[in-house]
Design an enzyme around this catalytic site. Structure first.
Site, PDB file in Angstrom:
ATOM      1  N   ASP A  90      24.338  38.683  31.783  1.00 27.61           N
ATOM      2  CA  ASP A  90      25.073  38.959  30.446  1.00 27.61           C
ATOM      3  C   ASP A  90      24.582  40.182  29.643  1.00 27.61           C
ATOM      4  OD1 ASP A  90      27.099  39.803  29.008  1.00 27.61           O
ATOM      5  OD2 ASP A  90      28.094  37.720  28.840  1.00 27.61           O
ATOM      6  N   GLY A 149      24.328  25.939  32.582  1.00 28.69           N
ATOM      7  CA  GLY A 149      25.385  27.092  33.255  1.00 28.69           C
ATOM      8  C   GLY A 149      24.843  27.160  34.701  1.00 28.69           C
ATOM      9  N   ARG A 187      33.469  23.959  34.702  1.00 29.42           N
ATOM     10  CA  ARG A 187      31.864  24.035  35.428  1.00 29.42           C
ATOM     11  C   ARG A 187      31.823  23.250  37.010  1.00 29.42           C
ATOM     12  NH1 ARG A 187      27.825  25.503  31.190  1.00 29.42           N
ATOM     13  NH2 ARG A 187      28.517  24.171  29.312  1.00 29.42           N
ATOM     14  N   GLU A 235      19.170  30.947  37.180  1.00 29.25           N
ATOM     15  CA  GLU A 235      20.307  31.467  36.400  1.00 29.25           C
ATOM     16  C   GLU A 235      21.387  31.534  36.990  1.00 29.25           C
ATOM     17  OE1 GLU A 235      21.384  30.529  33.184  1.00 29.25           O
ATOM     18  OE2 GLU A 235      19.754  32.090  32.031  1.00 29.25           O
ATOM     19  N   ASP A 236      22.607  31.423  36.202  1.00 22.19           N
ATOM     20  CA  ASP A 236      23.744  31.501  36.675  1.00 22.19           C
ATOM     21  C   ASP A 236      24.012  32.866  36.281  1.00 22.19           C
ATOM     22  OD1 ASP A 236      23.820  30.918  34.842  1.00 22.19           O
ATOM     23  OD2 ASP A 236      26.037  29.886  34.151  1.00 22.19           O
ATOM     24  N   PHE A 273      36.253  37.959  32.111  1.00 25.43           N
ATOM     25  CA  PHE A 273      35.780  36.326  31.822  1.00 25.43           C
ATOM     26  C   PHE A 273      35.801  35.318  32.903  1.00 25.43           C
ATOM     27  CE2 PHE A 273      35.155  34.058  27.701  1.00 25.43           C
ATOM     28  CZ  PHE A 273      34.339  32.892  28.301  1.00 25.43           C
ATOM     29  N   ASP A 320      31.416  27.943  32.325  1.00 25.00           N
ATOM     30  CA  ASP A 320      32.383  27.501  31.507  1.00 25.00           C
ATOM     31  C   ASP A 320      32.633  28.118  30.459  1.00 25.00           C
ATOM     32  OD1 ASP A 320      29.796  27.972  29.739  1.00 25.00           O
ATOM     33  OD2 ASP A 320      31.154  26.653  28.409  1.00 25.00           O
ATOM     34  N   LYS A 368      26.502  40.398  35.233  1.00 27.32           N
ATOM     35  CA  LYS A 368      27.309  41.435  33.955  1.00 27.32           C
ATOM     36  C   LYS A 368      26.656  42.955  33.602  1.00 27.32           C
ATOM     37  CE  LYS A 368      30.801  39.140  32.514  1.00 27.32           C
ATOM     38  NZ  LYS A 368      31.673  37.938  31.820  1.00 27.32           N
TER      39      LYS A 368
HETATM   40  C1  PRP Z   1      25.376  31.263  28.966  1.00 29.14           C
HETATM   41  C2  PRP Z   1      24.550  31.760  30.765  1.00 29.14           C
HETATM   42  C3  PRP Z   1      23.436  32.164  30.303  1.00 29.14           C
HETATM   43  C4  PRP Z   1      23.539  33.025  29.168  1.00 29.14           C
HETATM   44  C5  PRP Z   1      23.560  34.557  29.717  1.00 29.14           C
HETATM   45  O1  PRP Z   1      24.733  29.766  28.987  1.00 29.14           O
HETATM   46  O2  PRP Z   1      24.961  30.311  31.778  1.00 29.14           O
HETATM   47  O3  PRP Z   1      22.361  31.585  29.931  1.00 29.14           O
HETATM   48  O4  PRP Z   1      24.969  31.919  28.775  1.00 29.14           O
HETATM   49  O5  PRP Z   1      23.725  35.281  28.556  1.00 29.14           O
HETATM   50  P1  PRP Z   1      22.990  36.204  28.074  1.00 29.14           P
HETATM   51  O6  PRP Z   1      22.521  37.171  29.015  1.00 29.14           O
HETATM   52  O7  PRP Z   1      24.176  37.177  26.654  1.00 29.14           O
HETATM   53  O8  PRP Z   1      21.883  35.424  27.165  1.00 29.14           O
HETATM   54  P2  PRP Z   1      25.620  29.724  27.275  1.00 29.14           P
HETATM   55  O9  PRP Z   1      24.708  29.660  26.533  1.00 29.14           O
HETATM   56  O10 PRP Z   1      26.800  29.463  27.606  1.00 29.14           O
HETATM   57  O11 PRP Z   1      25.302  28.144  27.379  1.00 29.14           O
HETATM   58  P3  PRP Z   1      25.373  27.108  28.712  1.00 29.14           P
HETATM   59  O12 PRP Z   1      24.365  27.126  30.405  1.00 29.14           O
HETATM   60  O13 PRP Z   1      25.104  25.523  28.640  1.00 29.14           O
HETATM   61  O14 PRP Z   1      26.757  27.490  29.748  1.00 29.14           O
END
Ligand code: PRP
Length: 179
Positions: free
Chosen positions: A103, A44, A165, A99-100, A152, A159, A131
């Site tokens: 959550d 991400g 993305r 990080e993007d 969302f 993604d 978030k």
């Molecule tokens: C997403 C995002 C962070 C993570 C955050 O990655 O890029 O890395 O979730 O969530 P959290 O704070 O609940 O851990 P994802 O696992 O969807 O993989 P991606 O980066 O390949 O999209």
């Protein structure tokens, strides 16, 4: 015919660019003469990292780590593992994790602990989006772009089912029943 879900711009590419410049200005002051290792979390963060480092006019190194969390596709299940580790030693280095979105906090909490066990000089965290309403574990964010409500969102690296993305804006995805 496949019906595409409705998207609504939440954060425009212009606002993202301004936030990236602001964050880079802060980071540049703090990391001048520290030769930081910028660590992007795949996948991400790849768009944010590429824009951020091009705004940083200091010597730095960039690398990526790929992590995986298991669970349903909108929930982190709590178990994070390293899929592709960093190819460099971080002992004595100033590490900035990029990080993007944060959550639940499980991904970044795991990674910062994992990195700190390897003897770096420092580990700090930069995230474009937070978030906080979804947080399960506390995370200290040193450089933050935007705080968003529990919507969302997709775009700018984020993604839904591996799509969107490439959107230049961060958008709310409005389809019902998405996973
Ligand atoms: C997403 C995002 C962070 C993570 C955050 O990655 O890029 O890395 O979730 O969530 P959290 O704070 O609940 O851990 P994802 O696992 O969807 O993989 P991606 O980066 O390949 O999209």
């Amino acid at each position: 015919m496949v019906t595409e879900p409705e998207l609504e711009v939440l954060i425009s590419k212009r606002k993202i660019a301004a936030a990236v410049r602001r964050l880079a200005a802060e980071i540049q002051v703090d990391y001048r003469d520290k030769y930081p290792l910028i660590v992007g979390i795949l996948k991400g963060s790849f768009v944010f990292v590429s824009d951020l480092v091009r705004c940083l006019d200091i010597p730095l190194q960039v690398d990526f780590i790929r992590l995986s969390s298991y669970g349903s596709c909108t929930e982190s299940a709590g178990k994070v593992t390293v899929i592709n580790d960093l190819p460099v030693h971080i002992q004595g280095r100033h590490v900035l994790v990029v990080e993007d979105i944060i959550d639940t906090g499980l991904t970044t909490s795991f990674l910062c602990d994992y990195l700190r066990q390897q003897g770096p000089a420092s580990v700090k965290l930069c995230s474009l989006i937070d978030k906080p309403s979804r947080r399960i574990v506390p995370v200290k964010i040193d450089y933050l772009g935007f705080t968003v409500p529990n919507l969302f969102i997709v775009g700018y690296g984020i993604d839904y089912d591996e799509k969107y993305r490439n959107l230049p804006d961060i958008c709310i995805i409005k389809e019902e029943g998405k996973c």
